[in-house]
Design a protein around this motif. Structure first.
Motif, PDB file in Angstrom:
ATOM      1  N   ARG A  50      51.915  29.297  65.240  1.00  0.00           N
ATOM      2  CA  ARG A  50      50.863  30.134  66.058  1.00  0.00           C
ATOM      3  C   ARG A  50      49.807  29.165  66.518  1.00  0.00           C
ATOM      4  NH1 ARG A  50      48.712  34.677  62.041  1.00  0.00           N
ATOM      5  NH2 ARG A  50      47.741  33.226  60.463  1.00  0.00           N
ATOM      6  N   ASN A  51      49.702  27.977  65.698  1.00  0.00           N
ATOM      7  CA  ASN A  51      48.741  26.861  65.978  1.00  0.00           C
ATOM      8  C   ASN A  51      49.308  25.863  66.884  1.00  0.00           C
ATOM      9  OD1 ASN A  51      46.286  27.738  63.815  1.00  0.00           O
ATOM     10  ND2 ASN A  51      48.307  27.699  62.791  1.00  0.00           N
ATOM     11  N   CYS A  52      50.519  25.668  67.258  1.00  0.00           N
ATOM     12  CA  CYS A  52      50.845  24.701  68.061  1.00  0.00           C
ATOM     13  C   CYS A  52      50.519  25.107  69.251  1.00  0.00           C
ATOM     14  CB  CYS A  52      52.264  24.709  67.741  1.00  0.00           C
ATOM     15  SG  CYS A  52      52.738  23.877  66.048  1.00  0.00           S
ATOM     16  N   GLN A  53      49.381  24.622  70.084  1.00  0.00           N
ATOM     17  CA  GLN A  53      48.936  25.086  71.189  1.00  0.00           C
ATOM     18  C   GLN A  53      47.615  24.403  71.418  1.00  0.00           C
ATOM     19  OE1 GLN A  53      47.412  29.000  71.676  1.00  0.00           O
ATOM     20  NE2 GLN A  53      47.657  29.485  69.671  1.00  0.00           N
ATOM     21  N   GLU A  54      47.360  24.360  72.708  1.00  0.00           N
ATOM     22  CA  GLU A  54      46.182  23.479  72.875  1.00  0.00           C
ATOM     23  C   GLU A  54      44.974  24.269  72.440  1.00  0.00           C
ATOM     24  OE1 GLU A  54      45.453  21.019  74.566  1.00  0.00           O
ATOM     25  OE2 GLU A  54      47.528  20.467  75.567  1.00  0.00           O
ATOM     26  N   PRO A  55      43.856  23.450  72.039  1.00  0.00           N
ATOM     27  CA  PRO A  55      43.641  22.114  72.105  1.00  0.00           C
ATOM     28  C   PRO A  55      44.056  21.572  70.841  1.00  0.00           C
ATOM     29  CG  PRO A  55      41.632  23.194  71.313  1.00  0.00           C
ATOM     30  CD  PRO A  55      42.487  24.193  71.426  1.00  0.00           C
ATOM     31  N   ASN A  56      44.942  22.191  70.055  1.00  0.00           N
ATOM     32  CA  ASN A  56      45.328  21.441  68.948  1.00  0.00           C
ATOM     33  C   ASN A  56      46.308  20.493  69.162  1.00  0.00           C
ATOM     34  OD1 ASN A  56      43.759  23.264  67.438  1.00  0.00           O
ATOM     35  ND2 ASN A  56      45.455  24.742  67.130  1.00  0.00           N
ATOM     36  N   HIS A  57      46.139  19.227  68.174  1.00  0.00           N
ATOM     37  CA  HIS A  57      46.879  18.145  68.252  1.00  0.00           C
ATOM     38  C   HIS A  57      47.823  17.721  66.949  1.00  0.00           C
ATOM     39  CE1 HIS A  57      46.377  16.038  72.028  1.00  0.00           C
ATOM     40  NE2 HIS A  57      45.385  16.941  72.254  1.00  0.00           N
ATOM     41  N   LEU A  58      47.101  18.606  65.725  1.00  0.00           N
ATOM     42  CA  LEU A  58      47.689  18.504  64.488  1.00  0.00           C
ATOM     43  C   LEU A  58      47.148  19.900  63.773  1.00  0.00           C
ATOM     44  CD1 LEU A  58      46.132  14.972  62.809  1.00  0.00           C
ATOM     45  CD2 LEU A  58      48.527  15.605  63.264  1.00  0.00           C
ATOM     46  N   VAL A  59      48.353  20.416  62.991  1.00  0.00           N
ATOM     47  CA  VAL A  59      47.909  21.365  61.989  1.00  0.00           C
ATOM     48  C   VAL A  59      48.396  21.091  60.742  1.00  0.00           C
ATOM     49  CG1 VAL A  59      48.871  23.765  61.800  1.00  0.00           C
ATOM     50  CG2 VAL A  59      48.925  22.736  64.235  1.00  0.00           C
ATOM     51  N   LEU A  60      47.434  21.355  59.793  1.00  0.00           N
ATOM     52  CA  LEU A  60      47.699  21.270  58.243  1.00  0.00           C
ATOM     53  C   LEU A  60      47.940  22.437  57.697  1.00  0.00           C
ATOM     54  CD1 LEU A  60      44.558  18.609  57.670  1.00  0.00           C
ATOM     55  CD2 LEU A  60      46.974  18.070  58.573  1.00  0.00           C
ATOM     56  N   GLY A  61      49.012  22.347  56.973  1.00  0.00           N
ATOM     57  CA  GLY A  61      49.315  23.892  56.143  1.00  0.00           C
ATOM     58  C   GLY A  61      49.172  23.405  54.696  1.00  0.00           C
ATOM     59  N   TYR A  62      49.169  24.512  53.917  1.00  0.00           N
ATOM     60  CA  TYR A  62      48.908  24.217  52.476  1.00  0.00           C
ATOM     61  C   TYR A  62      50.382  24.275  51.787  1.00  0.00           C
ATOM     62  CZ  TYR A  62      47.542  25.670  47.652  1.00  0.00           C
ATOM     63  OH  TYR A  62      47.457  25.575  46.446  1.00  0.00           O
ATOM     64  N   VAL A  63      50.458  23.602  50.737  1.00  0.00           N
ATOM     65  CA  VAL A  63      51.524  23.232  49.880  1.00  0.00           C
ATOM     66  C   VAL A  63      51.159  23.732  48.467  1.00  0.00           C
ATOM     67  CG1 VAL A  63      53.477  21.786  49.107  1.00  0.00           C
ATOM     68  CG2 VAL A  63      52.558  21.527  51.229  1.00  0.00           C
ATOM     69  N   ALA A  64      51.836  24.698  47.822  1.00  0.00           N
ATOM     70  CA  ALA A  64      51.311  25.013  46.426  1.00  0.00           C
ATOM     71  C   ALA A  64      52.516  24.515  45.567  1.00  0.00           C
ATOM     72  CB  ALA A  64      51.707  26.575  46.271  1.00  0.00           C
ATOM     73  N   LEU A  65      52.040  23.870  44.269  1.00  0.00           N
ATOM     74  CA  LEU A  65      52.799  23.256  43.453  1.00  0.00           C
ATOM     75  C   LEU A  65      53.504  24.446  42.642  1.00  0.00           C
ATOM     76  CD1 LEU A  65      50.731  20.369  41.818  1.00  0.00           C
ATOM     77  CD2 LEU A  65      52.719  20.262  43.462  1.00  0.00           C
ATOM     78  N   GLU A  66      54.820  24.176  42.204  1.00  0.00           N
ATOM     79  CA  GLU A  66      55.547  25.229  41.414  1.00  0.00           C
ATOM     80  C   GLU A  66      54.918  25.652  40.306  1.00  0.00           C
ATOM     81  OE1 GLU A  66      60.448  25.505  41.097  1.00  0.00           O
ATOM     82  OE2 GLU A  66      59.531  23.843  40.049  1.00  0.00           O
ATOM     83  N   GLU A  67      55.079  27.042  40.009  1.00  0.00           N
ATOM     84  CA  GLU A  67      54.328  27.413  38.917  1.00  0.00           C
ATOM     85  C   GLU A  67      54.475  26.688  37.525  1.00  0.00           C
ATOM     86  OE1 GLU A  67      53.665  31.834  36.786  1.00  0.00           O
ATOM     87  OE2 GLU A  67      54.905  31.698  38.565  1.00  0.00           O
ATOM     88  N   ALA A  68      55.818  26.116  37.448  1.00  0.00           N
ATOM     89  CA  ALA A  68      56.054  25.607  36.264  1.00  0.00           C
ATOM     90  C   ALA A  68      55.260  24.012  36.058  1.00  0.00           C
ATOM     91  CB  ALA A  68      57.531  25.081  36.259  1.00  0.00           C
TER      92      ALA A  68
END
Length: 381
Positions: free
Chosen positions: A154-172
C-alpha cells in the motif's frame, strides 16, 4: 534539629536532574507512527519479491511457502536467486516452480568473483523482475501472515521510492539480541519517518526497479562483501520519499540468528559504515543517548558512595532516590516501547541490556580490529 548543608542541596539537585535527563534523552521516547488499519483487498500494483539464497535449503523449505501463499489482488512473483553450486536448492526450487506460478528462480555462475556475490544476486534478481516495485528479503525470513505483501504494497506509490518494513527476531532469539534489534529500529525507522532513510538492518525493503537501474545498482560500494540493505537505503533514499510500514501484518519473522551470523553482521557494518552518507548526525545522536544515562548513573553512584562515606544521610537518600528514578523510568519507557513490537523482554533484564550496549559495541569494535580486513572486501587489492 538536623541542618541541610548547601553542598547537600546542590549535589542532591544535580543528581536528580541528571536522573531525569538520563531518562528522557532516550531513543524509545522518539515516536514512531504505528498504523493498524483494516482494509478490504482493493487493487494493488504488481510486485516482484527477491530472495537471495546460499546454502539455505532448510530455510527455504520452511519459509518459502508463506511467500507463495499471499492474498494479493494483483500479480506478483517471487524470484529466488541462488548460486550454481547449490544443486539441492536448485532441485527443490525446480519442483516448487512446477507447482506454483508465482515462483521464478535463477542463479549466478560459479565463476563470479571480485565483487560481492550477494549484491550480484540482487542485481540479477532486479534485472529478472517483471515489475517496477521490488521487495528484497532473505530466505531466513517468513511473513507473519498472508497479508504481508498486501500491507507492504500500500506504500508502493507516489511519491515514495523506498518502503522500510519491520522484521521481528524469532521468539527463541536471545532477549539481548531482540532488544538491540528493536532499539536500532527506533533510531533508523524514526529517522526514515521524520526526515530521510539512512540505513536498515532489517531485510524487508521495497524499492523501484527504475531507480536501481538508472543509478547502476550498487555502483560505488561494490568492494564491500555485505551491507546490501544499508547501501540500498543509503543510496536511494531522499528527503520525503521513504515510507515506513509498521502495521503488524507487514512484519517478517527472522529465524533465530546463529552466533556467527549475528557477529558477522556487526563486523560488516563496522567495515562499511564509513562509506555511508548522512552518518554524522546519527552518530552524534547515538553518542548523546549513551552519554546522559551513563553520566547520570555514574553521578548517582559516586554521590551515593560519597554521602555514605561522609555519613550525610539526607544526601544518601537523595542519591539513592535518583538512582532508582533513573533505572525505573528507563525500564518503564523501554518496556512500553518494546511492547509496540509485540515483544515481552523481562523487565528486570532491561537495565542490564541498556547499560550493556557500550560494552557490546566495544566488543564488536575489538573483533573488527582483530579481524583480517580482506574478509570484508571483494576486491583484494
Amino acid at each position: 534539629m538536623m541542618t541541610i548543608s548547601l553542598t547537600t542541596i546542590i549535589a542532591g539537585a544535580v543528581v536528580v536532574l541528571l536522573a531525569i535527563l538520563g531518562s528522557l534523552i532516550n531513543p524509545f521516547l522518539r515516536s514512531l507512527r504505528f498504523t493498524d488499519e483494516e482494509e478490504s483487498l482493493e487493487s494493488r500494483e504488481p510486485i516482484s519479491v527477491i530472495i537471495t539464497a546460499h546454502d539455505n535449503l532448510y530455510e527455504l523449505e520452511h519459509n518459502l511457502q508463506m511467500f507463495l501463499q499471499q492474498k494479493y489482488p494483483a500479480d506478483y512473483q517471487v524470484i529466488v536467486v541462488c548460486q550454481s553450486t547449490d544443486g539441492e536448492t536448485l532441485d527443490y526450487l525446480k519442483r516448487m516452480a512446477a507447482e506454483n506460478p508465482h515462483l521464478y528462480y535463477t542463479y549466478i555462475p560459479e565463476s563470479s568473483r571480485y565483487m560481492s556475490r550477494k549484491k550480484l544476486q540482487i542485481t540479477l534478481g532486479v534485472k529478472a523482475a517483471k515489475y517496477e516495485w521490488i521487495i528484497l528479503t532473505e530466505p531466513t525470513c517468513t511473513p507473519s501472515n498472508d497479508r504481508w505483501l498486501y500491507t507492504m504494497a500500500r506504500n508502493c506509490q507516489e511519491p515514495n521510492h523506498l518502503v522500510l518494513g519491520y522484521v521481528a527476531l524469532e521468539e527463541a532469539t536471545k532477549g539481548v539480541r531482540r532488544y538491540d534489534s528493536i532499539r536500532k529500529a527506533f533510531y533508523l525507522l524514526h529517522r526514515a519517518q521524520h526526515s530521510y532513510g539512512y540505513r536498515t538492518h532489517m531485510p524487508n525493503v521495497a524499492f523501484r526497479k527504475s531507480d536501481f537501474m538508472r543509478e547502476q545498482g550498487y555502483q560505488g560500494n561494490l568492494e564491500y562483501v555485505r551491507g546490501e540493505y544499508d547501501f540500498l537505503v543509503n543510496k536511494y533514499a531522499a528527503y520525503g520519499d521513504t515510507a515506513v510500514e509498521l502495521d503488524c501484518d507487514a512484519w517478517l519473522i527472522h529465524d533465530e540468528p546463529t552466533d556467527k551470523a549475528w557477529h558477522n553482521a556487526h563486523l560488516y557494518l563496522q567495515a562499511s559504515r564509513k562509506s555511508l552518507t548522512r552518518a554524522k548526525s546519527m552518530m552524534s545522536l547515538m553518542a548523546m543517548d549513551h552519554l546522559f544515562p551513563h553520566l547520570s548513573l555514574i553521578a548517582s553512584l559516586a554521590t551515593l558512595a560519597y554521602a555514605i562515606l561522609m555519613q550525610d544521610w539526607i544526601l544518601t537518600g537523595i542519591a539513592g532516590f535518583a538512582l532508582l528514578l533513573l533505572l525505573i523510568l528507563r525500564t518503564v519507557i523501554a518496556h512500553k516501547a518494546i511492547r509496540h513490537f509485540d515483544d515481552d523482554i523481562s523487565l528486570h533484564k532491561l537495565p542490564f541490556y541498556e547499560y550493556g550496549i557500550i560494552w557490546r559495541n566495544l566488543a564488536n569494535k575489538i573483533r573488527y580490529w582483530r579481524a583480517d580486513k580482506n574478509d570484508f572486501t571483494s576486491h583484494k587489492l
